[in-house]
Motif scaffolding. Structure first.
Motif, mmCIF file in Angstrom:
data_model
loop_
_atom_site.group_PDB
_atom_site.id
_atom_site.type_symbol
_atom_site.label_atom_id
_atom_site.label_comp_id
_atom_site.label_asym_id
_atom_site.label_seq_id
_atom_site.Cartn_x
_atom_site.Cartn_y
_atom_site.Cartn_z
ATOM 1 N N GLY A 1 0.815 -1.215 0.000
ATOM 2 C CA GLY A 1 0.000 0.000 0.000
ATOM 3 C C GLY A 1 0.842 1.254 0.000
ATOM 4 O O GLY A 1 0.501 2.248 -0.667
ATOM 5 N N LEU A 2 1.963 1.219 0.724
ATOM 6 C CA LEU A 2 2.874 2.368 0.707
ATOM 7 C C LEU A 2 3.517 2.547 -0.662
ATOM 8 O O LEU A 2 3.809 3.681 -1.073
ATOM 9 N N GLN A 3 3.751 1.445 -1.367
ATOM 10 C CA GLN A 3 4.277 1.575 -2.730
ATOM 11 C C GLN A 3 3.274 2.245 -3.652
ATOM 12 O O GLN A 3 3.650 2.950 -4.593
ATOM 13 N N ALA A 4 1.984 2.026 -3.386
ATOM 14 C CA ALA A 4 0.963 2.748 -4.139
ATOM 15 C C ALA A 4 1.058 4.249 -3.880
ATOM 16 O O ALA A 4 0.921 5.070 -4.798
ATOM 17 N N VAL A 5 1.299 4.615 -2.620
ATOM 18 C CA VAL A 5 1.511 6.028 -2.291
ATOM 19 C C VAL A 5 2.754 6.560 -2.992
ATOM 20 O O VAL A 5 2.782 7.714 -3.462
ATOM 21 N N TYR A 6 3.778 5.723 -3.093
ATOM 22 C CA TYR A 6 5.038 6.103 -3.741
ATOM 23 C C TYR A 6 4.792 6.547 -5.188
ATOM 24 O O TYR A 6 5.167 7.664 -5.592
ATOM 25 N N VAL A 7 4.179 5.667 -5.980
ATOM 26 C CA VAL A 7 3.995 5.989 -7.397
ATOM 27 C C VAL A 7 2.966 7.110 -7.572
ATOM 28 O O VAL A 7 3.065 7.892 -8.526
ATOM 29 N N THR A 8 1.998 7.211 -6.656
ATOM 30 C CA THR A 8 1.051 8.322 -6.734
ATOM 31 C C THR A 8 1.758 9.653 -6.529
ATOM 32 O O THR A 8 1.476 10.646 -7.215
ATOM 33 N N ALA A 9 2.699 9.699 -5.580
ATOM 34 C CA ALA A 9 3.460 10.926 -5.343
ATOM 35 C C ALA A 9 4.349 11.265 -6.533
ATOM 36 O O ALA A 9 4.507 12.447 -6.887
ATOM 37 N N LEU A 10 4.945 10.251 -7.170
ATOM 38 C CA LEU A 10 5.716 10.511 -8.389
ATOM 39 C C LEU A 10 4.818 11.064 -9.492
ATOM 40 O O LEU A 10 5.217 11.977 -10.234
ATOM 41 N N PHE A 11 3.632 10.512 -9.610
ATOM 42 C CA PHE A 11 2.648 11.010 -10.574
ATOM 43 C C PHE A 11 2.373 12.493 -10.325
ATOM 44 O O PHE A 11 2.400 13.309 -11.246
ATOM 45 N N ILE A 12 2.127 12.844 -9.061
ATOM 46 C CA ILE A 12 1.785 14.224 -8.732
ATOM 47 C C ILE A 12 2.963 15.161 -8.980
ATOM 48 O O ILE A 12 2.797 16.283 -9.481
ATOM 49 N N SER A 13 4.173 14.726 -8.660
ATOM 50 C CA SER A 13 5.353 15.569 -8.885
ATOM 51 C C SER A 13 5.513 15.903 -10.359
ATOM 52 O O SER A 13 5.734 17.063 -10.734
ATOM 53 N N SER A 14 5.401 14.894 -11.214
ATOM 54 C CA SER A 14 5.533 15.138 -12.648
ATOM 55 C C SER A 14 4.371 15.976 -13.172
ATOM 56 O O SER A 14 4.542 16.814 -14.070
ATOM 57 N N TRP A 15 3.204 15.782 -12.594
ATOM 58 C CA TRP A 15 2.030 16.558 -12.980
ATOM 59 C C TRP A 15 2.188 18.031 -12.610
ATOM 60 O O TRP A 15 1.911 18.926 -13.405
ATOM 61 N N VAL A 16 2.674 18.296 -11.409
ATOM 62 C CA VAL A 16 2.863 19.677 -10.963
ATOM 63 C C VAL A 16 3.911 20.388 -11.808
ATOM 64 O O VAL A 16 3.769 21.565 -12.168
ATOM 65 N N LEU A 17 4.975 19.687 -12.168
ATOM 66 C CA LEU A 17 6.037 20.304 -12.953
ATOM 67 C C LEU A 17 5.591 20.623 -14.380
ATOM 68 O O LEU A 17 5.929 21.680 -14.927
ATOM 69 N N SER A 18 4.852 19.708 -14.985
ATOM 70 C CA SER A 18 4.498 19.859 -16.403
ATOM 71 C C SER A 18 3.109 20.434 -16.629
ATOM 72 O O SER A 18 2.782 20.807 -17.757
#
Length: 661
Positions: free
Chosen positions: A162-179
């Protein structure tokens, strides 16, 4: 006299009429702009909701994929409890042992007390296992387990996945915020999953601290990215700041190496502050956050604060003086920071895999554009040009955005560590995927590139918008076509993982060895022994504790060229009853000379001779692990073999020396 007054009155009436007309026109323009504003708000709301749903969906699907893959790889659901526990490799099983111990305790308070005064783990020592091993995840997991009804081991690994799900979700959000597009988030997650052997170790070592900690670090990076953005509301900035502080605190609690990671992050912020690339107010707030963390009486936070505070507060003089002096001071500082240790470098196959997945070529393109733009902005800052708050898309200055500049320094510093030490690739590769996905999906990056090229025949704005859509589409289609069948096949193929020798060893320990027996061996094996049998061991696979590292070095002397008398004295000094010798270490073969455990021991003990550039091991004694298997005196005087199979030899350390000839 009357005429001028009439003239003034007429002028006043004219001005009043003009002001009324302006107000009417403004009201009409506002009324006409109101539908457009509502339409823009609705579009942003729809994009935001869809992006959030996509981010959560990516995280949930990845967690489900990990669970299914883990079950297929280890036949987890079809195995007995002992065989399931042995799948926790690289010594990570000792963390699960404490989780089981908390569940077996009559109460949470009693179990917590036993962990803080643990005298049943390391021989001759009473340790605070919670503090020394960072067992806060196990405490929280054992506390929440009682609220659900399921098998303990499934609840434990389910929490990690479940924490790994949080991991990739946070990566998703970081790339989303930047682009500013959720397509970048999906591409980042796709690259992360495809390059999973180089982005995570959760497959084989579920309980490792980094699998608990790195998801929080990913959330902290996402919050920091949003906090550094320009033109955000005060409420959004406050929310990002509070989240950044909270997850940083948890990250420091969970992982004993977290303060080193935060120190590298502090270097990135130091660079931003040194060249005036971020508003001073935001850097000051981050410093206050560090001070608040320093006030907490936690060793990891204090260790981090001693470095990070020294960095953030102690190098303000680097911002003073001429340009050349500032640059020289900066390079001298980084030389002192990064030239104090030597590490084992990663293999060339890492870069080959990243290239085959198309990450590395686009990464170099994105990094080159962002870095050159950052250097351009730094040059302008050094010449006295102030920072701009309002940035236009047509300006083509991607290096002017603080959140982008931070990630440039972030990927450079962690990339430098990954080139020096193979283990740090798990801190670098996930953000390579995120950073690359942001770049190819960002119109600002393409606009910056075309501004330098100075296109005349084509409109750079239209071309940037076109490429920021077409390039990710082509990449996603090629990845789906090539890697989707491979990923799905991993869920279909049943892999075989069975370690009968280790199972046989653990069964012998549980049935034949005394309960109070003390075992010596390699830390990785002792972690498994501790998990599966609960026996006392001489050391643990914990490499951040100096005292345990010194205790670990002594049992390894069984693989050195030492006499039986010397080895016997070393083992009895740690109250060892049984020593386990592993064939994999004793007969280890390696392409790299000087890197095996035997070679390191020979160098440490001074049993190495250099002749014409070649290294030879030399001692008046033969290698202990090989000679003891011959069962002749004087080895049999001190040790008695009680168990052996293809992988392990267990010798009892004689309490009374029997002299046989």
């Amino acid at each position: 006299v009357i005429v001028p007054d009439a003239k003034n009155d007429s002028e006043d009436e004219t001005d009043e009429q003009q002001s009324n007309d302006e107000e009417i026109s403004n009201q009409e323009s506002e009324a006409s702009d109101e539908p457009e504003r509502k339409s823009t708000f609705v579009q942003r709301l729809v994009r935001g909701v869809f992006g959030c749903v996509a981010a959560v969906a990516c995280g949930v699907l990845y967690a489900a994929y990990l669970s299914a893959y883990h079950d297929r790889k280890f036949w987890f659901s079809a195995r007995q409890e002992l065989e399931r526990e042995i799948t926790f490799q690289a010594g990570s099983g000792m963390y699960y042992y404490y989780y089981k111990k908390m569940l077996a305790a009559p109460s949470f308070q009693r179990g917590f007390y036993e962990l803080t005064a643990d005298n049943r783990t390391v021989s001759g020592q009473t340790i605070n296992a919670v503090e020394r091993l960072s067992l806060y995840p196990e405490l929280l997991t054992s506390l929440t387990y009682k609220l659900l009804e399921c098998e303990p081991i499934y609840f434990y690994i389910g929490t990690v996945f479940g924490l790994q799900a949080v991991y990739v979700t946070a990566l998703f959000i970081s790339s989303w915020v930047l682009s500013r597009t959720w397509v970048a988030g999906m591409l980042a997650v796709a690259w992360y999953v495809i390059n999973r052997p180089d982005t995570t170790r959760v497959d084989d070592t579920v309980p490792l601290r980094e699998n608990w900690a790195l998801p929080y670090f990913s959330c902290q990076v996402a919050a920091l990215t949003g906090y550094l953005c320009n033109n955000i509301s005060s409420a959004t900035e406050t929310l990002c700041y509070l989240m950044m502080s909270a997850v940083t605190f948890i990250f420091l609690l969970v992982w004993e190496h977290s303060h080193y990671v935060i120190f590298i992050q502090a270097l990135c912020l130091f660079l931003l502050d040194s060249f005036d690339l971020v508003p001073p107010r935001k850097v000051l707030h981050i410093k206050y956050c560090v001070v608040c963390l320093k006030s907490l009486s936690i060793d990891a936070i204090l260790s981090f604060s001693q470095m990070a505070l020294h960095l953030l507060f102690g190098f303000q003089n680097m911002k003073r003086g001429p340009v050349i002096a500032r640059i020289i001071k900066l390079f001298l500082h980084f030389y002192l920071v990064f030239t104090t240790n030597g590490f084992q470098r990663p293999g060339q196959d890492l870069f080959l895999r990243l290239t085959q997945a198309s990450v590395l070529p686009f990464y170099f393109l994105v990094l080159a554009v962002c870095l050159l733009s950052t250097l351009e902005i730094i040059y302008k800052r050094l010449r006295g040009q102030p920072m701009k708050d309002q940035l236009k898309f047509e300006d083509g200055r991607i290096g002017e955005h603080p959140e982008v500049t931070y990630h440039v320094f972030h990927t450079l510093l962690f990339g430098g560590l990954a080139l020096l030490f193979d283990g740090t690739k798990y801190l670098w590769t996930p953000y390579v995927c995120m950073f690359t996905a942001f770049g190819v999906c960002s119109p600002k990056l393409w606009m910056t590139l075309f501004k330098w090229v100075n296109l005349k025949s084509l409109d750079p704005v239209v071309l940037s918008l076109t490429l920021s859509t077409s390039v990710p589409t082509i990449i996603c289609f090629s990845l789906w076509r090539e890697y989707c069948p491979r990923v799905m096949s991993e869920l279909v193929d049943l892999q075989e993982f069975y370690d009968p020798d280790t199972v046989e060893l653990i069964n012998w320990i549980k049935t034949q060895a005394p309960i109070a027996a003390v075992f010596a061996g390699s830390p990785q094996l002792l972690g498994t022994v501790k998990l599966c049998s609960g026996s006392i061991v001489t050391s643990l696979p914990l490499y951040s504790d100096i005292s345990l590292l010194r205790r670990t070095e002594d049992p390894f002397q069984v693989y050195a060229m030492r006499s039986p008398e010397e080895v016997y004295k070393i083992l009895t000094s740690q109250k060892t009853n049984y020593v386990i010798i592993e064939e994999a270490i004793c007969n280890e073969l390696s392409l790299y000379r000087g890197c095996r455990i035997k070679d390191l021991l020979d160098i440490s003990n001074g049993h190495v001779v250099y002749d014409k550039g070649e290294m030879y091991s030399f001692s008046k004694h033969r290698r202990f692990c090989s000679e003891i298997k011959m069962n002749y005196s004087p080895y049999t005087n001190y040790f008695t073999r009680v168990f052996w199979n293809r992988s392990y030899h267990v010798y009892k350390v004689n309490s009374v020396i029997s002299f046989q000839y």
